[in-house]
Write a protein that holds these residues in place. Sequence first.
Motif, short mmCIF file in Angstrom:
data_model
loop_
_atom_site.label_atom_id
_atom_site.label_comp_id
_atom_site.label_asym_id
_atom_site.label_seq_id
_atom_site.Cartn_x
_atom_site.Cartn_y
_atom_site.Cartn_z
N GLY B 179 3.87 78.83 16.35
CA GLY B 179 5.25 79.18 15.66
C GLY B 179 5.48 78.00 14.26
N SER B 181 8.23 76.21 12.81
CA SER B 181 8.97 75.81 12.37
C SER B 181 9.27 74.31 11.96
N ILE B 207 13.31 78.89 16.90
CA ILE B 207 12.35 79.58 18.23
C ILE B 207 13.15 78.83 18.63
N SER B 209 14.00 77.39 22.53
CA SER B 209 13.22 75.96 22.96
C SER B 209 12.67 77.13 24.27
N LYS B 212 9.68 78.50 22.42
CA LYS B 212 9.12 77.10 21.88
C LYS B 212 7.66 76.55 22.78
N LEU B 218 2.73 75.06 16.25
CA LEU B 218 4.08 75.23 14.90
C LEU B 218 3.10 74.72 13.87
#
Lengths: 247, 247
Positions: B179, B181, B207, B209, B212, B218
């Motif tokens: 991801g 982030s 993103i 939770s 995530k 990340l």
Amino acid sequence: MTLSNNQIKLINSLHSKKGRIDNNLFLVEGEKGIRELLDSSFKIEFIVLNRKEIQSHLNFGETPIYYESESNVIKYSSLTTNEYGFAIVHSKIFALNDFSFTLGYTVVLDGIRDPGNLGTILRICDWYGINQLVCSMDTTEYYNSKVISASMGSFHRIKFLYVDLPEFLDQFSGIPMIGASLDGKNVHEYEFPSNGFIVFGNESEGIRSQVKGALTDLVKIPSWGKAESLNVGISAGVILDNIKRQY
Amino acid sequence: MTLSNNQIKLINSLHSKKGRIDNNLFLVEGEKGIRELLDSSFKIEFIVLNRKEIQSHLNFGETPIYYESESNVIKYSSLTTNEYGFAIVHSKIFALNDFSFTLGYTVVLDGIRDPGNLGTILRICDWYGINQLVCSMDTTEYYNSKVISASMGSFHRIKFLYVDLPEFLDQFSGIPMIGASLDGKNVHEYEFPSNGFIVFGNESEGIRSQVKGALTDLVKIPSWGKAESLNVGISAGVILDNIKRQY
């Protein structure tokens, strides 16, 4: 306090480039922009807020604040989505001797017309720690509300000049001038000099020939697919990322 | 040929998501989009062009063409800037078995709301040769005219799915899921696996939770300045560039 008719007239005049230039003022709209503004060296004339924001935790200092109904805030705004409020701010104009081109990079724009693109590029510059911008005379106006809004507050950390670009570049020959162009060298393999100009061109034409002729090199983002090009904001992000990973 | 009242009604209905879904049709507007469309496997119902384009050099094959005045083209368009014309096109829906996740990257979007952002991301995917997209149910609709238009013709080279994202990712645990982030690892130093999901989050929340929690890692674009974040389209461009430079 609510706004006088003259103040409303002044605000409306700032929706146009002529009004902004004649009054030497511009609008900063929305909470994020106002928050950043309060943290900047820009001089604020006054602020207009939605009455709902009367409990705002922002520190406005001595700045006069006017409260208006939500419908009035929307009516006086130049953006369709602003119901928070806006600030009337004194424009800053920079001079050539505010700039230094021997350290790091300066972003140069040749005819960027879309205010959203210019604002996005300011935000990208601010992310990558580049605070100098040189624009061709036909690049969209810096203090356009859509530019200020799309910059998400970054507008106040960038110095800018509007110049006759071919003439300007001629004056600084000796400094590396690298343009983003579909016929350039692969940016993944390119060794960037430690300082210089990085030039991005117009949304449909790219860098115009008079400017291109002055450049020392061209770089291109390599492609693995079939899109003909990338949006200029995306190009700027990717190319600055490629420069900064080297320094 | 000019349009019948029923055809005009149909076109107007395609300005809304409900109309597009009920009719299983969508609009492709402007010359670039139509040119790309003619080169695609999408089935075109009919095309409406500005009468000025009667000498068009495009090869329309058997597709019925209607010519209308410029003012009518503007009136029937869903975009404010389209005076060229538009096509009425049959939507395609993809199924999970059109996808393969063991080779290369799939872009995953968690709640992208702005159609311009989604369209820009399609264009970036197409630039970097990524043709698989998985979207959370609340991501803006693929066949929205602003998405199609911002994709600059790239929409027809991307397969897409709308899914319950946490459930979907759960199903594919074992495949790397990375991801973007602000609390991720430096993308300049990150070694990407050769395949996986690359996830971009909502414009303001990032993103969420629930998504995530499912991710394996990340990444973050390093910053040298003071901007708080980058626009999601810019992030996608920079991160895909960082992935593709490794392969």
